[in-house]
Design an enzyme around this catalytic site. Structure first.
Site, PDB file in Angstrom:
ATOM      1  N   ASP A  57      37.448  92.872   3.891  1.00 36.17           N
ATOM      2  CA  ASP A  57      36.898  93.612   2.762  1.00 36.17           C
ATOM      3  C   ASP A  57      37.840  93.481   1.573  1.00 36.17           C
ATOM      4  O   ASP A  57      39.041  93.235   1.726  1.00 36.17           O
ATOM      5  CB  ASP A  57      36.724  95.100   3.100  1.00 36.17           C
ATOM      6  N   ASP A  59      38.900  95.838  -1.637  1.00 37.45           N
ATOM      7  CA  ASP A  59      38.821  97.147  -2.287  1.00 37.45           C
ATOM      8  C   ASP A  59      39.609  97.128  -3.581  1.00 37.45           C
ATOM      9  O   ASP A  59      40.595  96.396  -3.725  1.00 37.45           O
ATOM     10  CB  ASP A  59      39.350  98.240  -1.355  1.00 37.45           C
ATOM     11  N   ASP A 136      49.211 104.871   3.978  1.00 37.33           N
ATOM     12  CA  ASP A 136      49.791 105.074   5.307  1.00 37.33           C
ATOM     13  C   ASP A 136      51.012 104.205   5.588  1.00 37.33           C
ATOM     14  O   ASP A 136      52.089 104.711   5.904  1.00 37.33           O
ATOM     15  CB  ASP A 136      48.715 104.868   6.392  1.00 37.33           C
TER      16      ASP A 136
END
Length: 420
Positions: A57, A59, A136
């Site tokens: 993906d 983003d 994270d």
């Protein structure tokens, strides 16, 4: 938070090319940039491009608010009540996700009602640096700037990427309490990228492993299925077992040596390009426990076997809200493997050989026979029986056909004539 000067790699210092980026993603980046907004490719896509991998993906991060993004794109829809995002839709059901940079709010900014804290915290907009520190892992906090094609690093992620090391941004003891699923994601990234885990991550997992049972089951289910899709389920779940994380992850699932070995066979199958339905993953997880509960040599009928299969997989399916159709398919795979392991010559064999599920059952049993080689002769015997049945059935159908009745047309009677 005090802004930190980032490490910036100019275009000639990194391998990322715009040819590797999705064309529709580039359109969004360029339009945001032309209208005076910061437009960064963010997260895992930057990490994968730097590692020479093709991202799944793409983003985007920006300083434009969701409402400002919507004004720029007619094909934009705002989603998420707690975490407001812009989804820009293109043909073929493609979605480019655009997120506004976030920051951690100060204590005096929080609303008076504690129930509103989570929603408020998720939607406090900030700078790119503040956004990077909310992520994270350091390798997931790298930005690609479409303005000058540079890579921006606020958290020493480039160094960790070079050293093949996974580090949490901030204190893992705090970050894992914030989101326990990060413990599973740490093991996933380490396995997927072949990175080493920072020692303080392992210590934090040991301290907070029980917290994983408090995570939303839907998120744990999706992350677990991602392990199967990536072909790393056996490796990660074995590490979870060694760290004492496995029962908290899968609602009490203990794991066994043979069970993990079967998952590794499933992973090898996935690497060959074969998709894995969730029903097969569930059946593989519980096949060893199921076969132990009703050994094929025991005097047991199929009704009892069905009850045993339900008894073993139903708690898992209820906990993760798995649809009845998926549970039914998983149960049929387990029962089918029992019938194969029991051998031939039992009642209902002909109907079993006609089952549309038989190819899937044989495939799971093939993987199981690689874990238990003593089952290989039975596998070959059933394969031959299935082949014979398929080749004989068409012949029987043809030989059993009745000749078509010849239709004759009745002559029309003359007007006024009555048949005698």
């Amino acid at each position: 938070m005090k802004e930190k000067n980032p490490v910036i790699l100019s275009r000639d210092q990194h391998p990322i090319s715009r040819k590797q980026i999705d064309p529709d993603c580039l359109k969004v980046l360029y339009r945001l940039h032309r209208h005076g907004y910061k437009a960064y490719l963010v997260g895992g896509s930057v990490r994968d491009l730097l590692l020479g991998r093709q991202p799944k993906d793409f983003d985007i991060g920006t300083d434009a608010t969701p409402s400002q993004v919507r004004k720029l794109f007619r094909n934009c829809f705002l989603v998420g009540r707690r975490f407001r995002l812009a989804h820009i839709r293109f043909s073929g059901n493609k979605i480019i996700e655009v997120a506004t940079f976030r920051r951690e709010p100060d204590a005096d900014e929080l609303p008076d009602d504690p129930d509103e804290h989570f929603h408020f915290v998720q939607n406090v907009f900030g700078t790119a640096c503040e956004d990077a520190h909310r992520r994270d892992f350091t390798i997931n906090a790298l930005f690609y700037n479409i303005a000058d094609f540079s890579v921006i690093d606020y958290v020493n992620g480039l160094e960790d990427l070079f050293n093949k090391q996974l580090r949490v941004i901030g204190d893992p003891l705090v970050r894992f309490v914030e989101d326990p699923v990060r413990m599973l994601r740490a093991l996933e990234f380490a396995a997927r990228l072949d990175f080493s885990l920072d020692d303080n991550i392992l210590q934090a997992i040991h301290t907070h492993k029980a917290l994983l049972a408090t995570a939303a089951p839907a998120r744990v289910r999706e992350e677990t299925m991602e392990l199967f899709r990536r072909g790393i389920a056996g490796r990660v779940l074995e590490q979870c077992r060694q760290l004492g994380l496995l029962p908290h992850l899968l609602a009490g699932y203990p794991g066994t040596d043979e069970g993990i070995a079967l998952l590794e066979k499933i992973d090898q199958r996935t690497h060959s390009g074969t998709d894995i339905p969730e029903s097969l993953s569930i059946a593989a997880l519980y096949l060893r426990l199921f076969m132990d509960s009703c050994p094929p040599t025991a005097d047991i009928n199929l009704t009892q076997v069905l009850h045993k299969a339900n008894e073993i997989i139903t708690p898992h399916c209820r906990y993760f809200s798995i649809a009845g159709g998926i549970r039914h398919d998983a149960r049929e795979l387990l029962i089918g493997c029992f019938r194969l392991a029991r051998g031939r010559g039992f009642r209902g064999e002909k109907r079993f050989l006609q089952s549309p599920q038989l190819p899937k059952i044989l495939e799971l049993f093939r993987l199981w026979s690689e874990v238990r080689p003593q089952l290989a002769p039975l596998l070959q015997e059933w394969r031959q029986a299935s082949h014979n049945h398929q080749t004989q059935s068409p012949k029987k159908a043809r030989s059993g056909q009745r000749p078509a009745r010849r239709r004759t047309r009745r002559k029309k009677s003359a007007p006024g004539h009555k048949p005698s």
